[in-house]
Design a protein around this motif. Structure first.
Motif, PDB file in Angstrom:
ATOM      1  N   GLU A 247       0.850  -1.201   0.000  1.00  0.00           N
ATOM      2  CA  GLU A 247       0.000   0.000   0.000  1.00  0.00           C
ATOM      3  C   GLU A 247       0.885   1.249   0.000  1.00  0.00           C
ATOM      4  O   GLU A 247       2.018   1.220   0.492  1.00  0.00           O
ATOM      5  CB  GLU A 247      -0.973   0.000   1.188  1.00  0.00           C
ATOM      6  N   THR A 248       0.338   2.322  -0.570  1.00  0.00           N
ATOM      7  CA  THR A 248       1.108   3.572  -0.703  1.00  0.00           C
ATOM      8  C   THR A 248       0.246   4.753  -0.285  1.00  0.00           C
ATOM      9  O   THR A 248      -0.939   4.802  -0.619  1.00  0.00           O
ATOM     10  CB  THR A 248       1.535   3.763  -2.189  1.00  0.00           C
ATOM     11  N   ILE A 249       0.848   5.675   0.455  1.00  0.00           N
ATOM     12  CA  ILE A 249       0.167   6.949   0.703  1.00  0.00           C
ATOM     13  C   ILE A 249       0.718   7.910  -0.338  1.00  0.00           C
ATOM     14  O   ILE A 249       1.934   8.108  -0.431  1.00  0.00           O
ATOM     15  CB  ILE A 249       0.446   7.486   2.124  1.00  0.00           C
ATOM     16  N   TRP A 250      -0.166   8.497  -1.111  1.00  0.00           N
ATOM     17  CA  TRP A 250       0.221   9.408  -2.191  1.00  0.00           C
ATOM     18  C   TRP A 250      -0.230  10.816  -1.821  1.00  0.00           C
ATOM     19  O   TRP A 250      -1.346  10.998  -1.313  1.00  0.00           O
ATOM     20  CB  TRP A 250      -0.447   8.952  -3.489  1.00  0.00           C
ATOM     21  N   LEU A 257      -0.061  20.364   0.941  1.00  0.00           N
ATOM     22  CA  LEU A 257      -0.861  19.122   0.951  1.00  0.00           C
ATOM     23  C   LEU A 257      -2.306  19.401   0.525  1.00  0.00           C
ATOM     24  O   LEU A 257      -3.171  19.644   1.359  1.00  0.00           O
ATOM     25  CB  LEU A 257      -0.827  18.516   2.359  1.00  0.00           C
ATOM     26  N   GLN A 258      -2.535  19.344  -0.779  1.00  0.00           N
ATOM     27  CA  GLN A 258      -3.872  19.645  -1.305  1.00  0.00           C
ATOM     28  C   GLN A 258      -4.684  18.376  -1.541  1.00  0.00           C
ATOM     29  O   GLN A 258      -5.906  18.406  -1.534  1.00  0.00           O
ATOM     30  CB  GLN A 258      -3.752  20.373  -2.665  1.00  0.00           C
ATOM     31  N   LYS A 259      -3.962  17.263  -1.798  1.00  0.00           N
ATOM     32  CA  LYS A 259      -4.678  16.022  -2.131  1.00  0.00           C
ATOM     33  C   LYS A 259      -3.886  14.830  -1.599  1.00  0.00           C
ATOM     34  O   LYS A 259      -2.673  14.742  -1.819  1.00  0.00           O
ATOM     35  CB  LYS A 259      -4.815  15.919  -3.662  1.00  0.00           C
ATOM     36  N   VAL A 260      -4.588  13.949  -0.889  1.00  0.00           N
ATOM     37  CA  VAL A 260      -3.936  12.771  -0.299  1.00  0.00           C
ATOM     38  C   VAL A 260      -4.753  11.532  -0.660  1.00  0.00           C
ATOM     39  O   VAL A 260      -5.987  11.538  -0.531  1.00  0.00           O
ATOM     40  CB  VAL A 260      -3.847  12.901   1.248  1.00  0.00           C
ATOM     41  N   GLU A 261      -4.050  10.507  -1.133  1.00  0.00           N
ATOM     42  CA  GLU A 261      -4.745   9.258  -1.487  1.00  0.00           C
ATOM     43  C   GLU A 261      -4.070   8.071  -0.824  1.00  0.00           C
ATOM     44  O   GLU A 261      -2.846   8.058  -0.662  1.00  0.00           O
ATOM     45  CB  GLU A 261      -4.700   9.029  -3.000  1.00  0.00           C
ATOM     46  N   LEU A 262      -4.910   7.093  -0.494  1.00  0.00           N
ATOM     47  CA  LEU A 262      -4.392   5.826  -0.002  1.00  0.00           C
ATOM     48  C   LEU A 262      -4.582   4.836  -1.146  1.00  0.00           C
ATOM     49  O   LEU A 262      -5.707   4.661  -1.626  1.00  0.00           O
ATOM     50  CB  LEU A 262      -5.219   5.416   1.225  1.00  0.00           C
ATOM     51  N   ILE A 263      -3.499   4.250  -1.612  1.00  0.00           N
ATOM     52  CA  ILE A 263      -3.600   3.336  -2.767  1.00  0.00           C
ATOM     53  C   ILE A 263      -3.277   1.930  -2.274  1.00  0.00           C
ATOM     54  O   ILE A 263      -2.204   1.705  -1.691  1.00  0.00           O
ATOM     55  CB  ILE A 263      -2.625   3.764  -3.891  1.00  0.00           C
ATOM     56  N   ASP A 264      -4.210   0.995  -2.466  1.00  0.00           N
ATOM     57  CA  ASP A 264      -3.978  -0.353  -1.922  1.00  0.00           C
ATOM     58  C   ASP A 264      -3.096  -1.176  -2.876  1.00  0.00           C
ATOM     59  O   ASP A 264      -2.731  -0.713  -3.974  1.00  0.00           O
ATOM     60  CB  ASP A 264      -5.298  -1.050  -1.558  1.00  0.00           C
ATOM     61  N   ASN A 268      -6.077   0.277  -6.139  1.00  0.00           N
ATOM     62  CA  ASN A 268      -7.329   1.027  -5.936  1.00  0.00           C
ATOM     63  C   ASN A 268      -7.060   2.268  -5.099  1.00  0.00           C
ATOM     64  O   ASN A 268      -6.399   2.183  -4.058  1.00  0.00           O
ATOM     65  CB  ASN A 268      -8.363   0.158  -5.208  1.00  0.00           C
ATOM     66  N   LYS A 269      -7.591   3.382  -5.560  1.00  0.00           N
ATOM     67  CA  LYS A 269      -7.325   4.658  -4.877  1.00  0.00           C
ATOM     68  C   LYS A 269      -8.484   5.061  -3.966  1.00  0.00           C
ATOM     69  O   LYS A 269      -9.638   4.972  -4.365  1.00  0.00           O
ATOM     70  CB  LYS A 269      -7.112   5.767  -5.915  1.00  0.00           C
TER      71      LYS A 269
END
Ligand SMILES: NC(=O)c1ccc[n+]([C@@H]2O[C@H](COP(=O)([O-])OP(=O)(O)OC[C@H]3O[C@@H](n4cnc5c(N)ncnc54)[C@H](OP(=O)(O)O)[C@@H]3O)[C@@H](O)[C@H]2O)c1
Length: 336
Positions: A247-250, A257-264, A268-269
């Motif tokens: 998994e990645t924190i993007w 920090l305008q946009k944060v996503e957790l990508i499995d 999947n975002k």
């Protein structure tokens, strides 16, 4: 009502005062500038009738304010904060709070004798909701395999530097350079999210006066590394990432920090972005206001101590990085 005095009349001071007026509970009363006319003109932009000063001693002795916001060139932060503490003023000082650990040590000792005072480093993104969200997500990761963090913006002052001038932000006399100006945000990320590294090495691109225009720093932690990529002589559009086990924190940018996503693991975002404020200083100002308005609260005192502990660690890591690259400031020699 918290009465505010400010040092420095640049755009960042205006943004800070705008934030205090949006948050409420503040009144600008005193402005210091090297030129009285400039101080008075600056003061006129805001509500209230702030008094301008051109002499720093008079500003601190006669200025009717409780809190000073310091947004001068980096090398002046220490002496101005020290003078403020001695004059019994709370301090909000722009990043980087001090040029080296010797300065930080002097301030900490002074603060120990002035228990009623509060001292904050204005590390804007550290207070933001998205910064905390990332910290929480990292805590949930069973394994951390490192991070790559980028913050690189071409500075208009670089044009002046190329034309033969030495603007403050590119000057070792004023504790400038890419690490101090933008790298500090990434060092804050790393220290707050992963702790103090066991080793910190900086590979700068040095300019003609020995100052760093851009560079890469590697922070070594037990079991992983964090790469910091920052600069003021180029623009980067790279995102930043923290790596778990698949998994990645993007994040769009490690400092804005305008946009944060957790990508499995499967790609999947999940958008985990929290709302951002138009004025990026609002959240820190809200936090400082809450603490200062209940300054007798032990919980608030502890909160300041917690933030200060991070500031001290960031200051140390910044210094270690600089030392690894043999970048010296005039401020470093004043303690030898
Ligand atoms: N948090 C953020 O997002 C953010 C953004 C930008 C900057 N900053 C920080 O804010 C601080 C100021 O940055 P800046 O770009 O505004 O710096 P700057 O333009 O070099 O200087 C800031 C102010 O200090 C005074 N000054 C300039 N040169 C001076 C000198 N040689 N001696 C004494 N005073 C001098 C000027 O005010 P007077 O002419 O009125 O005296 C000027 O408005 C820095 O520490 C920087 O890291 C933070």
């Amino acid at each position: 009502m918290l009465k505010l005095g400010v040092i420095g009349t640049g755009w960042i001071t205006k943004q800070f005062i705008d934030a205090t007026q949006e948050v409420g509970g503040w009144k600008l009363t005193s402005v210091f500038s090297r030129r009285l006319e400039k101080a008075n003109d600056f003061a006129k932009q805001f509500k209230g009738e702030a008094v301008g000063y051109r002499d720093l001693d008079t500003f601190f002795q006669e200025g009717d304010f409780d809190v000073v916001y310091i947004a001068s060139p980096n090398s002046l932060h220490f002496s101005q904060a020290r003078q403020a503490i001695m004059a019994d003023k709370h301090v909000i000082v722009e990043k980087p709070a001090c040029s080296n650990p010797s300065e930080m040590k002097v301030l900490i000792r002074l603060l120990r004798r002035k228990h009623h005072l509060f001292y904050f480093e204005a590390a804007r993104h550290f207070h933001e909701e998205n910064f905390k969200t990332i910290a929480q997500q990292i805590k949930k990761m069973k394994t951390v395999q490192g991070a790559t963090l980028t913050y690189m913006k071409y500075s208009s002052h670089y044009d002046d530097f190329l034309a033969g001038k030495e603007p403050n932000v590119f000057s070792p006399v004023f504790s400038g350079g890419a690490l101090q100006d933008l790298g500090v945000y990434l060092v804050y990320d790393a220290v707050a999210w992963f702790g103090v590294p066991i080793r910190a090495v900086y590979f700068p691109h040095k300019l003609r006066n020995g100052i760093d225009g851009k560079g890469i720093a590697i922070l070594q932690y037990p079991g992983f590394e964090v790469t910091l990529n920052f600069g003021k002589t180029a623009n980067s559009y790279l995102a930043s990432e923290v790596y778990g086990m698949g998994e990645t924190i993007w994040m769009n940018n490690a400092a804005d920090l305008q946009k944060v996503e957790l990508i499995d693991k499967q790609g999947n975002k999940n958008d985990i972005t929290k709302a951002v404020t138009t004025n990026p200083m609002i959240t820190e100002v809200k936090n400082f206001t809450a603490v200062l308005q209940s300054s007798n609260s032990l919980a608030n005192k502890q909160l300041m101590e917690d933030w200060l502990a991070v500031a001290v660690q960031v200051n140390r890591v910044m210094y270690d990085l600089r030392q690894s690259a043999h970048i010296n400031f005039r401020s470093d020699y004043e303690f030898r």
